[in-house]
Design a protein around this motif. Structure first.
Motif, PDB file in Angstrom:
ATOM      1  N   ASN A   5     -41.252  -2.679  12.969  1.00 42.51           N
ATOM      2  CA  ASN A   5     -40.682  -1.957  11.826  1.00 42.51           C
ATOM      3  C   ASN A   5     -41.625  -1.940  10.633  1.00 42.51           C
ATOM      4  O   ASN A   5     -41.197  -1.990   9.479  1.00 42.51           O
ATOM      5  CB  ASN A   5     -39.324  -2.554  11.453  1.00 42.51           C
ATOM      6  N   ILE A   6     -42.916  -1.840  10.921  1.00 41.84           N
ATOM      7  CA  ILE A   6     -43.913  -1.844   9.850  1.00 41.84           C
ATOM      8  C   ILE A   6     -43.700  -0.671   8.905  1.00 41.84           C
ATOM      9  O   ILE A   6     -43.968  -0.784   7.707  1.00 41.84           O
ATOM     10  CB  ILE A   6     -45.349  -1.868  10.427  1.00 41.84           C
ATOM     11  N   ASP A   7     -43.167   0.436   9.408  1.00 42.42           N
ATOM     12  CA  ASP A   7     -42.917   1.593   8.554  1.00 42.42           C
ATOM     13  C   ASP A   7     -41.880   1.280   7.477  1.00 42.42           C
ATOM     14  O   ASP A   7     -42.022   1.687   6.326  1.00 42.42           O
ATOM     15  CB  ASP A   7     -42.514   2.817   9.370  1.00 42.42           C
ATOM     16  N   ILE A   8     -40.873   0.518   7.834  1.00 42.39           N
ATOM     17  CA  ILE A   8     -39.855   0.117   6.852  1.00 42.39           C
ATOM     18  C   ILE A   8     -40.467  -0.841   5.831  1.00 42.39           C
ATOM     19  O   ILE A   8     -40.289  -0.678   4.615  1.00 42.39           O
ATOM     20  CB  ILE A   8     -38.649  -0.543   7.543  1.00 42.39           C
ATOM     21  N   ARG A   9     -41.188  -1.813   6.327  1.00 44.02           N
ATOM     22  CA  ARG A   9     -41.799  -2.819   5.440  1.00 44.02           C
ATOM     23  C   ARG A   9     -42.774  -2.167   4.454  1.00 44.02           C
ATOM     24  O   ARG A   9     -42.767  -2.489   3.260  1.00 44.02           O
ATOM     25  CB  ARG A   9     -42.520  -3.879   6.268  1.00 44.02           C
ATOM     26  N   GLU A  10     -43.604  -1.237   4.953  1.00 41.85           N
ATOM     27  CA  GLU A  10     -44.576  -0.577   4.078  1.00 41.85           C
ATOM     28  C   GLU A  10     -43.904   0.360   3.089  1.00 41.85           C
ATOM     29  O   GLU A  10     -44.313   0.437   1.933  1.00 41.85           O
ATOM     30  CB  GLU A  10     -45.602   0.178   4.917  1.00 41.85           C
ATOM     31  N   ALA A  11     -42.871   1.072   3.527  1.00 38.00           N
ATOM     32  CA  ALA A  11     -42.155   1.975   2.618  1.00 38.00           C
ATOM     33  C   ALA A  11     -41.534   1.186   1.476  1.00 38.00           C
ATOM     34  O   ALA A  11     -41.603   1.596   0.311  1.00 38.00           O
ATOM     35  CB  ALA A  11     -41.087   2.759   3.377  1.00 38.00           C
ATOM     36  N   ALA A  12     -40.936   0.058   1.801  1.00 42.11           N
ATOM     37  CA  ALA A  12     -40.320  -0.775   0.759  1.00 42.11           C
ATOM     38  C   ALA A  12     -41.385  -1.294  -0.201  1.00 42.11           C
ATOM     39  O   ALA A  12     -41.220  -1.210  -1.431  1.00 42.11           O
ATOM     40  CB  ALA A  12     -39.553  -1.929   1.398  1.00 42.11           C
ATOM     41  N   LYS A  13     -42.474  -1.782   0.336  1.00 42.18           N
ATOM     42  CA  LYS A  13     -43.542  -2.327  -0.504  1.00 42.18           C
ATOM     43  C   LYS A  13     -44.145  -1.253  -1.400  1.00 42.18           C
ATOM     44  O   LYS A  13     -44.345  -1.466  -2.601  1.00 42.18           O
ATOM     45  CB  LYS A  13     -44.635  -2.943   0.378  1.00 42.18           C
ATOM     46  N   ASP A  14     -44.424  -0.079  -0.833  1.00 43.97           N
ATOM     47  CA  ASP A  14     -45.017   1.018  -1.599  1.00 43.97           C
ATOM     48  C   ASP A  14     -44.114   1.485  -2.739  1.00 43.97           C
ATOM     49  O   ASP A  14     -44.601   1.957  -3.762  1.00 43.97           O
ATOM     50  CB  ASP A  14     -45.328   2.207  -0.700  1.00 43.97           C
ATOM     51  N   ARG A  15     -42.816   1.367  -2.565  1.00 44.14           N
ATOM     52  CA  ARG A  15     -41.868   1.840  -3.579  1.00 44.14           C
ATOM     53  C   ARG A  15     -41.352   0.721  -4.487  1.00 44.14           C
ATOM     54  O   ARG A  15     -40.496   0.947  -5.325  1.00 44.14           O
ATOM     55  CB  ARG A  15     -40.710   2.550  -2.888  1.00 44.14           C
ATOM     56  N   ILE A  53     -33.917   2.722   0.709  1.00 42.15           N
ATOM     57  CA  ILE A  53     -35.171   2.466  -0.022  1.00 42.15           C
ATOM     58  C   ILE A  53     -35.386   3.534  -1.089  1.00 42.15           C
ATOM     59  O   ILE A  53     -35.717   3.221  -2.236  1.00 42.15           O
ATOM     60  CB  ILE A  53     -36.367   2.414   0.956  1.00 42.15           C
ATOM     61  N   ASP A  54     -35.172   4.788  -0.731  1.00 41.06           N
ATOM     62  CA  ASP A  54     -35.326   5.879  -1.703  1.00 41.06           C
ATOM     63  C   ASP A  54     -34.361   5.725  -2.869  1.00 41.06           C
ATOM     64  O   ASP A  54     -34.734   5.913  -4.029  1.00 41.06           O
ATOM     65  CB  ASP A  54     -35.128   7.235  -1.026  1.00 41.06           C
ATOM     66  N   ASP A  55     -33.108   5.381  -2.576  1.00 37.93           N
ATOM     67  CA  ASP A  55     -32.102   5.195  -3.634  1.00 37.93           C
ATOM     68  C   ASP A  55     -32.481   4.051  -4.564  1.00 37.93           C
ATOM     69  O   ASP A  55     -32.391   4.184  -5.792  1.00 37.93           O
ATOM     70  CB  ASP A  55     -30.719   4.927  -3.032  1.00 37.93           C
ATOM     71  N   LEU A  56     -32.877   2.936  -3.990  1.00 38.44           N
ATOM     72  CA  LEU A  56     -33.255   1.781  -4.807  1.00 38.44           C
ATOM     73  C   LEU A  56     -34.474   2.090  -5.674  1.00 38.44           C
ATOM     74  O   LEU A  56     -34.516   1.721  -6.852  1.00 38.44           O
ATOM     75  CB  LEU A  56     -33.529   0.570  -3.915  1.00 38.44           C
ATOM     76  N   ALA A  57     -35.448   2.773  -5.105  1.00 38.66           N
ATOM     77  CA  ALA A  57     -36.651   3.132  -5.866  1.00 38.66           C
ATOM     78  C   ALA A  57     -36.291   4.068  -7.023  1.00 38.66           C
ATOM     79  O   ALA A  57     -36.805   3.910  -8.136  1.00 38.66           O
ATOM     80  CB  ALA A  57     -37.680   3.780  -4.952  1.00 38.66           C
ATOM     81  N   ALA A  58     -35.407   5.022  -6.766  1.00 38.09           N
ATOM     82  CA  ALA A  58     -34.977   5.945  -7.818  1.00 38.09           C
ATOM     83  C   ALA A  58     -34.243   5.200  -8.925  1.00 38.09           C
ATOM     84  O   ALA A  58     -34.437   5.478 -10.117  1.00 38.09           O
ATOM     85  CB  ALA A  58     -34.093   7.042  -7.229  1.00 38.09           C
ATOM     86  N   GLU A  59     -33.404   4.255  -8.550  1.00 38.44           N
ATOM     87  CA  GLU A  59     -32.687   3.456  -9.553  1.00 38.44           C
ATOM     88  C   GLU A  59     -33.662   2.655 -10.405  1.00 38.44           C
ATOM     89  O   GLU A  59     -33.481   2.548 -11.624  1.00 38.44           O
ATOM     90  CB  GLU A  59     -31.695   2.518  -8.873  1.00 38.44           C
ATOM     91  N   LYS A  60     -34.686   2.100  -9.774  1.00 40.70           N
ATOM     92  CA  LYS A  60     -35.671   1.330 -10.530  1.00 40.70           C
ATOM     93  C   LYS A  60     -36.461   2.216 -11.490  1.00 40.70           C
ATOM     94  O   LYS A  60     -36.726   1.829 -12.622  1.00 40.70           O
ATOM     95  CB  LYS A  60     -36.624   0.596  -9.573  1.00 40.70           C
ATOM     96  N   ARG A  61     -36.828   3.417 -11.024  1.00 38.19           N
ATOM     97  CA  ARG A  61     -37.546   4.356 -11.906  1.00 38.19           C
ATOM     98  C   ARG A  61     -36.671   4.748 -13.083  1.00 38.19           C
ATOM     99  O   ARG A  61     -37.149   4.852 -14.213  1.00 38.19           O
ATOM    100  CB  ARG A  61     -37.979   5.586 -11.125  1.00 38.19           C
ATOM    101  N   ALA A  62     -35.395   4.982 -12.842  1.00 37.44           N
ATOM    102  CA  ALA A  62     -34.474   5.374 -13.894  1.00 37.44           C
ATOM    103  C   ALA A  62     -34.311   4.242 -14.915  1.00 37.44           C
ATOM    104  O   ALA A  62     -34.247   4.492 -16.126  1.00 37.44           O
ATOM    105  CB  ALA A  62     -33.125   5.762 -13.316  1.00 37.44           C
ATOM    106  N   ALA A  63     -34.262   3.018 -14.424  1.00 40.03           N
ATOM    107  CA  ALA A  63     -34.114   1.868 -15.320  1.00 40.03           C
ATOM    108  C   ALA A  63     -35.351   1.713 -16.200  1.00 40.03           C
ATOM    109  O   ALA A  63     -35.232   1.388 -17.383  1.00 40.03           O
ATOM    110  CB  ALA A  63     -33.884   0.598 -14.517  1.00 40.03           C
ATOM    111  N   VAL A  64     -36.520   1.963 -15.645  1.00 29.41           N
ATOM    112  CA  VAL A  64     -37.759   1.874 -16.428  1.00 29.41           C
ATOM    113  C   VAL A  64     -37.813   2.988 -17.460  1.00 29.41           C
ATOM    114  O   VAL A  64     -38.228   2.791 -18.590  1.00 29.41           O
ATOM    115  CB  VAL A  64     -38.991   1.927 -15.488  1.00 29.41           C
ATOM    116  N   ALA A  65     -37.352   4.182 -17.093  1.00 29.64           N
ATOM    117  CA  ALA A  65     -37.369   5.329 -18.003  1.00 29.64           C
ATOM    118  C   ALA A  65     -36.450   5.114 -19.195  1.00 29.64           C
ATOM    119  O   ALA A  65     -36.749   5.566 -20.300  1.00 29.64           O
ATOM    120  CB  ALA A  65     -36.976   6.591 -17.257  1.00 29.64           C
ATOM    121  N   VAL A  66     -35.351   4.436 -18.978  1.00 22.56           N
ATOM    122  CA  VAL A  66     -34.382   4.178 -20.057  1.00 22.56           C
ATOM    123  C   VAL A  66     -34.962   3.174 -21.053  1.00 22.56           C
ATOM    124  O   VAL A  66     -34.758   3.299 -22.247  1.00 22.56           O
ATOM    125  CB  VAL A  66     -33.040   3.655 -19.478  1.00 22.56           C
ATOM    126  N   ASN A  67     -35.699   2.211 -20.551  1.00 19.94           N
ATOM    127  CA  ASN A  67     -36.260   1.189 -21.425  1.00 19.94           C
ATOM    128  C   ASN A  67     -37.458   1.759 -22.085  1.00 19.94           C
ATOM    129  O   ASN A  67     -38.043   1.612 -22.947  1.00 19.94           O
ATOM    130  CB  ASN A  67     -36.625  -0.075 -20.629  1.00 19.94           C
TER     131      ASN A  67
END
Length: 67
Positions: A5-15, A53-67
């Protein structure tokens, strides 16, 4: 030994998403999720995890944008 499942691990790390965050969304402990990743997952389950992973990454980007 090749990593499963290296694709999952790398996608999570990259995001910037941690595996324990994915586990939480799946209602699993981080240990159980890590054990689950030891065997190659079916494509349907991988698609669900990539969506999380996409949802979590989007939430993190949104949280950074608000701050």
């Amino acid at each position: 030994m090749s990593c499963r499942n290296i694709d999952i691990r790398e996608a999570a790390k990259d995001r910037g998403v941690f595996l324990y965050e994915i586990a939480d969304r799946l209602n699993l402990t981080d240990g159980n999720f890590s054990r689950k990743l030891r065997k190659e997952l079916p494509e349907k389950e991988k698609a669900r995890i990539f969506a999380i992973i996409d949802d979590l990454a989007a939430e993190k980007r949104a949280a950074v944008a608000v701050n």
